[in-house]
Design an enzyme around this catalytic site. Sequence first.
Site, short mmCIF file in Angstrom:
data_model
loop_
_atom_site.label_atom_id
_atom_site.label_comp_id
_atom_site.label_asym_id
_atom_site.label_seq_id
_atom_site.Cartn_x
_atom_site.Cartn_y
_atom_site.Cartn_z
N LYS A 1 120.20 19.58 24.78
CA LYS A 1 119.14 20.55 24.53
C LYS A 1 119.55 21.95 24.93
O LYS A 1 118.72 22.80 25.25
CB LYS A 1 117.84 20.17 25.27
CG LYS A 1 117.28 18.85 24.82
CD LYS A 1 116.84 18.92 23.39
CE LYS A 1 116.40 17.57 22.88
NZ LYS A 1 116.12 17.60 21.44
N GLY B 1 121.25 23.89 22.92
CA GLY B 1 121.41 24.70 21.72
C GLY B 1 122.78 24.60 21.10
O GLY B 1 123.17 25.45 20.31
N THR B 2 123.52 23.57 21.45
CA THR B 2 124.87 23.44 20.90
C THR B 2 124.84 23.22 19.40
O THR B 2 125.72 23.69 18.67
CB THR B 2 125.60 22.28 21.59
OG1 THR B 2 124.77 21.11 21.52
CG2 THR B 2 125.88 22.59 23.02
N ARG B 3 123.87 22.52 18.97
CA ARG B 3 123.77 22.25 17.53
C ARG B 3 123.54 23.55 16.76
O ARG B 3 124.12 23.78 15.71
CB ARG B 3 122.63 21.26 17.28
CG ARG B 3 122.64 20.69 15.88
CD ARG B 3 123.62 19.54 15.79
NE ARG B 3 123.94 19.23 14.41
CZ ARG B 3 124.91 18.40 14.05
NH1 ARG B 3 125.64 17.81 14.97
NH2 ARG B 3 125.15 18.14 12.81
N1 LIG Z 1 118.21 30.17 19.87
C1 LIG Z 1 117.46 29.22 20.41
N2 LIG Z 1 116.48 29.55 21.25
C2 LIG Z 1 115.72 28.60 21.81
N3 LIG Z 1 115.88 27.29 21.62
C3 LIG Z 1 116.85 26.93 20.77
C4 LIG Z 1 117.69 27.85 20.14
N4 LIG Z 1 118.55 27.17 19.38
C5 LIG Z 1 118.26 25.88 19.52
N5 LIG Z 1 117.24 25.74 20.35
C6 LIG Z 1 116.62 24.50 20.77
O1 LIG Z 1 117.60 23.73 21.42
C7 LIG Z 1 117.28 22.37 21.24
C8 LIG Z 1 118.46 21.66 20.66
O2 LIG Z 1 119.56 21.84 21.51
P1 LIG Z 1 120.86 20.95 21.27
O3 LIG Z 1 121.35 21.17 19.89
O4 LIG Z 1 121.84 21.23 22.35
O5 LIG Z 1 120.27 19.52 21.39
S1 LIG Z 1 121.06 18.18 21.56
O6 LIG Z 1 121.26 17.95 22.99
O7 LIG Z 1 122.31 18.25 20.85
O8 LIG Z 1 120.17 17.18 21.03
C9 LIG Z 1 116.12 22.32 20.29
O9 LIG Z 1 114.98 22.17 21.05
P2 LIG Z 1 113.92 21.04 20.75
O10 LIG Z 1 113.36 21.39 19.42
O11 LIG Z 1 112.91 21.15 21.85
O12 LIG Z 1 114.63 19.75 20.75
C10 LIG Z 1 116.18 23.65 19.62
O13 LIG Z 1 114.93 24.02 19.14
#
Ligand SMILES: Nc1ncnc2c1ncn2[C@@H]1O[C@H](COP(=O)(O)OS(=O)(=O)O)[C@@H](OP(=O)(O)O)[C@H]1O
Length: 229
Positions: free
Chosen positions: A191, A193-195
């Site tokens: 979570k 934001g790596t994706r």
């Molecule tokens: N720029 C930015 N600002 C705020 N939040 C953001 C941003 N980019 C990604 N996200 C949120 O990051 C969550 C996904 O993170 P990951 O891709 O690392 O998730 S994972 O661990 O691979 O599942 C996911 O949160 P959730 O929707 O709560 O799951 C994304 O909405």
Amino acid sequence: MSPPAQPGVPGGRGSKVPPARKLLCMCSLSLCLTYLCYSLMGGTGPGALRSPAALSGTAAPRSPAALPGTAVPGAPRSPAALPGTAAPAAPRSPGSPPGSSGAPGPSAAPTRASNSSREGAAGAWLRTPLAPGEVITAQSGAFERDPQESSTTDEELSRAGSPGSRGGGGSTTPDYGEKRLPQALIIGVKKGGTRALLEAIRAHPDVRAVGTEPHFFDRNYEKGLEWYR
Ligand SMILES: Nc1ncnc2c1ncn2[C@@H]1O[C@H](COP(=O)(O)OS(=O)(=O)O)[C@@H](OP(=O)(O)O)[C@H]1O
């Protein structure tokens, strides 16, 4: 002289209310029908974009305001459009001229083969049930799959292509070209934001990335570098 009608009594003045209600019902019905038609017209748009005819590049030009996720293959694409979200475009095939797809320049030419394979993987993604077809928001495609549930298998990796691009030595496969070790790694907590970061980087036409997280260092390390490529 007729007796004074009671409201709500059939035959009285109250009988004028039902026609008004009828009119109201008809208005509501026509609104519903209009909305239904509008929805149907809108629903066929994205579907048509993914139809074979659209994939062959015969689709209408896309307006600049269109979402990247609804990119029309073959249509002029802005640099900001996410390639991962666009359906595979015919002009970007290895045999086509470099400038036909709005490619950045000659430096991108050597990567055409890898890009086409990456887009092939993206196309496969588009055809999956979870693909952006349903709600093809910008890259919703990227976020529709829950990365937490992506336990990468050999099959997925081979389908998605090699994780690397222009780094390390590599072997060659007929399907995906040269397989190399990655030049860059995205490491982050869950979570974190790596994706989102991956999809942002993947937007560049010269970047080739896996569709699913390979989890090489934490789950598949024992499989070795040959697997990682
Ligand atoms: N720029 C930015 N600002 C705020 N939040 C953001 C941003 N980019 C990604 N996200 C949120 O990051 C969550 C996904 O993170 P990951 O891709 O690392 O998730 S994972 O661990 O691979 O599942 C996911 O949160 P959730 O929707 O709560 O799951 C994304 O909405």
